[in-house]
Design an enzyme around this catalytic site. Structure first.
Site, mmCIF file in Angstrom:
data_model
loop_
_atom_site.group_PDB
_atom_site.id
_atom_site.type_symbol
_atom_site.label_atom_id
_atom_site.label_comp_id
_atom_site.label_asym_id
_atom_site.label_seq_id
_atom_site.Cartn_x
_atom_site.Cartn_y
_atom_site.Cartn_z
ATOM 1 N N HIS A 178 21.912 30.071 -1.294
ATOM 2 C CA HIS A 178 20.381 30.633 -0.318
ATOM 3 C C HIS A 178 20.047 31.965 -0.803
ATOM 4 O O HIS A 178 18.988 32.004 -0.419
ATOM 5 C CB HIS A 178 21.165 30.789 1.240
ATOM 6 C CG HIS A 178 21.995 32.561 1.160
ATOM 7 N ND1 HIS A 178 22.914 32.713 0.944
ATOM 8 C CD2 HIS A 178 21.319 33.726 1.156
ATOM 9 C CE1 HIS A 178 23.309 34.193 0.480
ATOM 10 N NE2 HIS A 178 21.966 34.332 1.121
HETATM 11 C C1 UD1 Z 1 18.095 37.261 4.464
HETATM 12 C C2 UD1 Z 1 17.947 38.534 2.736
HETATM 13 C C3 UD1 Z 1 19.556 38.055 2.768
HETATM 14 C C4 UD1 Z 1 20.736 37.332 3.132
HETATM 15 C C5 UD1 Z 1 20.489 36.629 4.106
HETATM 16 C C6 UD1 Z 1 21.566 35.984 4.020
HETATM 17 C C7 UD1 Z 1 16.072 39.914 2.872
HETATM 18 C C8 UD1 Z 1 15.448 40.061 1.546
HETATM 19 N N1 UD1 Z 1 16.992 38.668 2.718
HETATM 20 O O1 UD1 Z 1 17.833 36.405 3.174
HETATM 21 O O2 UD1 Z 1 19.716 39.628 1.660
HETATM 22 O O3 UD1 Z 1 21.711 37.373 2.022
HETATM 23 O O4 UD1 Z 1 19.497 36.713 4.641
HETATM 24 O O5 UD1 Z 1 21.714 34.718 5.222
HETATM 25 O O6 UD1 Z 1 16.362 39.963 4.304
HETATM 26 N N2 UD1 Z 1 14.445 31.061 7.965
HETATM 27 C C9 UD1 Z 1 14.989 29.667 9.110
HETATM 28 N N3 UD1 Z 1 15.438 30.072 10.565
HETATM 29 C C10 UD1 Z 1 15.695 31.278 10.319
HETATM 30 C C11 UD1 Z 1 15.795 32.421 9.651
HETATM 31 C C12 UD1 Z 1 15.492 32.144 7.881
HETATM 32 O O7 UD1 Z 1 13.941 28.756 9.178
HETATM 33 O O8 UD1 Z 1 16.739 31.990 11.555
HETATM 34 C C13 UD1 Z 1 13.586 30.207 6.768
HETATM 35 C C14 UD1 Z 1 12.416 30.110 6.841
HETATM 36 O O9 UD1 Z 1 11.445 29.765 6.147
HETATM 37 C C15 UD1 Z 1 12.889 32.314 6.224
HETATM 38 C C16 UD1 Z 1 13.566 31.743 5.672
HETATM 39 O O10 UD1 Z 1 14.741 31.032 5.929
HETATM 40 O O11 UD1 Z 1 10.956 31.852 5.533
HETATM 41 C C17 UD1 Z 1 14.335 32.692 4.136
HETATM 42 O O12 UD1 Z 1 14.693 33.535 5.759
HETATM 43 P P1 UD1 Z 1 14.459 35.147 5.347
HETATM 44 O O13 UD1 Z 1 15.243 36.046 6.419
HETATM 45 O O14 UD1 Z 1 12.820 35.767 4.769
HETATM 46 O O15 UD1 Z 1 15.766 35.372 4.387
HETATM 47 P P2 UD1 Z 1 17.024 34.994 3.478
HETATM 48 O O16 UD1 Z 1 16.737 34.023 2.234
HETATM 49 O O17 UD1 Z 1 17.596 34.735 4.874
HETATM 50 N N1 UDP Z 2 28.813 32.457 7.371
HETATM 51 C C1 UDP Z 2 29.072 31.196 8.357
HETATM 52 N N2 UDP Z 2 28.176 29.617 8.351
HETATM 53 C C2 UDP Z 2 27.324 29.602 7.456
HETATM 54 C C3 UDP Z 2 27.532 30.541 6.067
HETATM 55 C C4 UDP Z 2 28.264 31.900 6.122
HETATM 56 O O1 UDP Z 2 29.331 31.906 8.943
HETATM 57 O O2 UDP Z 2 27.243 28.646 7.220
HETATM 58 C C5 UDP Z 2 29.268 33.505 6.863
HETATM 59 C C6 UDP Z 2 30.232 33.643 5.807
HETATM 60 O O3 UDP Z 2 31.447 33.659 6.186
HETATM 61 C C7 UDP Z 2 30.124 35.429 5.836
HETATM 62 C C8 UDP Z 2 28.369 34.921 6.096
HETATM 63 O O4 UDP Z 2 28.198 34.619 7.226
HETATM 64 O O5 UDP Z 2 30.470 36.442 6.663
HETATM 65 C C9 UDP Z 2 27.771 36.026 4.569
HETATM 66 O O6 UDP Z 2 26.415 35.602 5.067
HETATM 67 P P1 UDP Z 2 25.352 34.697 4.174
HETATM 68 O O7 UDP Z 2 25.601 34.271 2.872
HETATM 69 O O8 UDP Z 2 24.224 34.594 4.675
HETATM 70 O O9 UDP Z 2 24.620 36.401 3.373
HETATM 71 P P2 UDP Z 2 25.233 37.018 1.808
HETATM 72 O O10 UDP Z 2 26.737 37.592 2.485
HETATM 73 O O11 UDP Z 2 24.968 36.481 0.987
HETATM 74 O O12 UDP Z 2 24.477 38.727 2.320
#
Ligand code: UD1
Ligand code: UDP
Length: 353
Positions: free
Chosen positions: A203
């Site tokens: 991601h």
């Molecule tokens: C964010 C965090 C990242 C973290 C991740 C955990 C920042 C800059 N990044 O990244 O550090 O590892 O969360 O998962 O804060 N979207 C949906 N539904 C949702 C959420 C997101 O469709 O519920 C889609 C949207 O198109 C959005 C994209 O995912 O633009 C990215 O979401 P965003 O929260 O901006 O960043 P993450 O990649 O989720």
């Molecule tokens: N996780 C989850 N379901 C998923 C993917 C991840 O519950 O489908 C959990 C995972 O076990 C961990 C946390 O989400 O506890 C990690 O989140 P993510 O990978 O989104 O973000 P990061 O840790 O890279 O910021």
């Protein structure tokens, strides 16, 4: 004492699950959900499964470009901080919700506690690295998961308020590991046998937003001889759709795309995987704690101790390297304890008190 906790993204819900439970025994906690993550399987499922108290406020900010999203969060958080007048603001990790909470609080002179302080990738192209640096420099209480984090802060001149407490994600995992073995039916649902599949997540913007990197990663996954189960983050889902890779999914028969999982199902999938392929921070550590070899799909990691211990290898988005590790990487027989003893949340609460 009143604490305002700022949450917004999936890993923060899991971290808060470990801390809020204890915090509420002696303090009043008000939760602000920024709405950064909003799909049911990225947000509500964790509140329901892990018994996290419902947010007192949900700003519903949703997705957007970096500054627009962070700025909208700051404006919403500021209004609530002015009204609620908390003694402390508590933020977790490195997301835009983290830095928005820290900036809003600092300008109102409210002390900030940062859980998971001191992490660095030394790659400022990551939005998370900017968020970490800013948040740490604004924080009064910096609670670090490991020794490297303390050293990183020292190198930036931050020593006051720094404490090594361990990782609250280890507490969350300890809570979930047994429950998940007893309650999750995900292996049966997907028709999987113990250690007979690989689990993959991707991601990070650096992988999803770069078509060449994403294509290399998928190409590697599709050449693996075992089933690869891939719970797809919504960011990745959108990027896959954008360059039409999704159309190829029926041809990649060892590679199974599924929706994001709840935490108990995810932990079950991690426990039973032969190997994990990921660019997630949280999942690299969970792989280590569960004793599952991890191939990290990044060029660097903040969780360097897992690499030094020999259980995590950095493959970047290099197809050949990924396949080489999948086929030949064997970790050592010993796995020293890392990032605390599973009681980090209690230490965080004691320090806050
Ligand atoms: C964010 C965090 C990242 C973290 C991740 C955990 C920042 C800059 N990044 O990244 O550090 O590892 O969360 O998962 O804060 N979207 C949906 N539904 C949702 C959420 C997101 O469709 O519920 C889609 C949207 O198109 C959005 C994209 O995912 O633009 C990215 O979401 P965003 O929260 O901006 O960043 P993450 O990649 O989720
Ligand atoms: N996780 C989850 N379901 C998923 C993917 C991840 O519950 O489908 C959990 C995972 O076990 C961990 C946390 O989400 O506890 C990690 O989140 P993510 O990978 O989104 O973000 P990061 O840790 O890279 O910021």
């Amino acid at each position: 004492m009143k604490i305002i906790t700022i949450l917004g993204a999936r890993p923060q819900f899991i971290k808060a699950a470990a801390v809020s439970r204890l915090l509420r025994r002696s303090m009043r906690e008000v939760i602000i959900h920024t709405g950064q993550h909003y799909d049911r399987n990225m947000s509500k499922v964790f509140f329901d499964e892990l018994g996290i108290p419902a947010p007192d406020y949900n700003l519903g900010i949703g997705s957007g470009p970096q500054a627009a999203q962070t700025g909208a969060m700051m404006a919403g958080i500021e209004k609530i901080l002015v009204k609620e007048k908390p003694a402390w603001v508590l933020v977790y990790g490195d997301t835009n919700s983290t830095v928005a909470g820290a900036l809003a609080a600092a300008k109102l002179h409210i002390p900030i506690c940062h859980i998971e302080a001191g992490l660095r990738s030394f790659n400022r192209r990551m939005p998370e690295e900017i968020n970490r640096i800013v948040t740490d420099h604004l924080s009064d209480l910096l609670l670090c998961p490991g020794r490297t984090a303390v050293v990183n802060l020292k190198k930036e001149g931050i020593t006051r308020g720094v404490h090594l407490v361990g990782d609250v994600m280890a507490d969350a995992l300890a809570y979930a590991a047994k429950r998940s073995r007893n309650h999750s039916r995900i292996l049966e649902k997907l028709g999987l046998a113990e250690k007979k599949y690989l689990l993959a997540t991707v991601h990070r913007a650096e992988n999803t937003d770069d078509p060449a990197r994403l294509r290399n990663i998928l190409s590697a996954f599709s050449q693996i001889e075992e089933p690869v189960i891939f719970p797809v983050h919504p960011r990745t889902r959108n990027c896959l759709a954008a360059f039409n890779s999704v159309n190829r999914k029926s041809q990649i028969d060892n590679l199974k795309f599924i929706d994001p999982l709840g935490y108990l199902d995810m932990v079950r999938m991690e426990q039973s995987a032969r190997m994990i392929l990921t660019d997630s921070g949280g999942i690299q550590k969970e792989a280590y704690w569960l004793g599952v070899p991890c191939v990290t799909l990044r060029n660097e990691t903040e969780w360097v101790e897992t690499v030094k211990a020999g259980w995590n290898v950095l493959a970047g988005a290099d197809c050949k390297r990924i396949l080489k590790f999948v086929r030949s990487f064997v970790p050592p027989s010993n796995r020293p304890p890392l990032y605390g003893d599973g009681h980090a949340a209690a230490k965080c609460v004691t320090l806050l008190k």
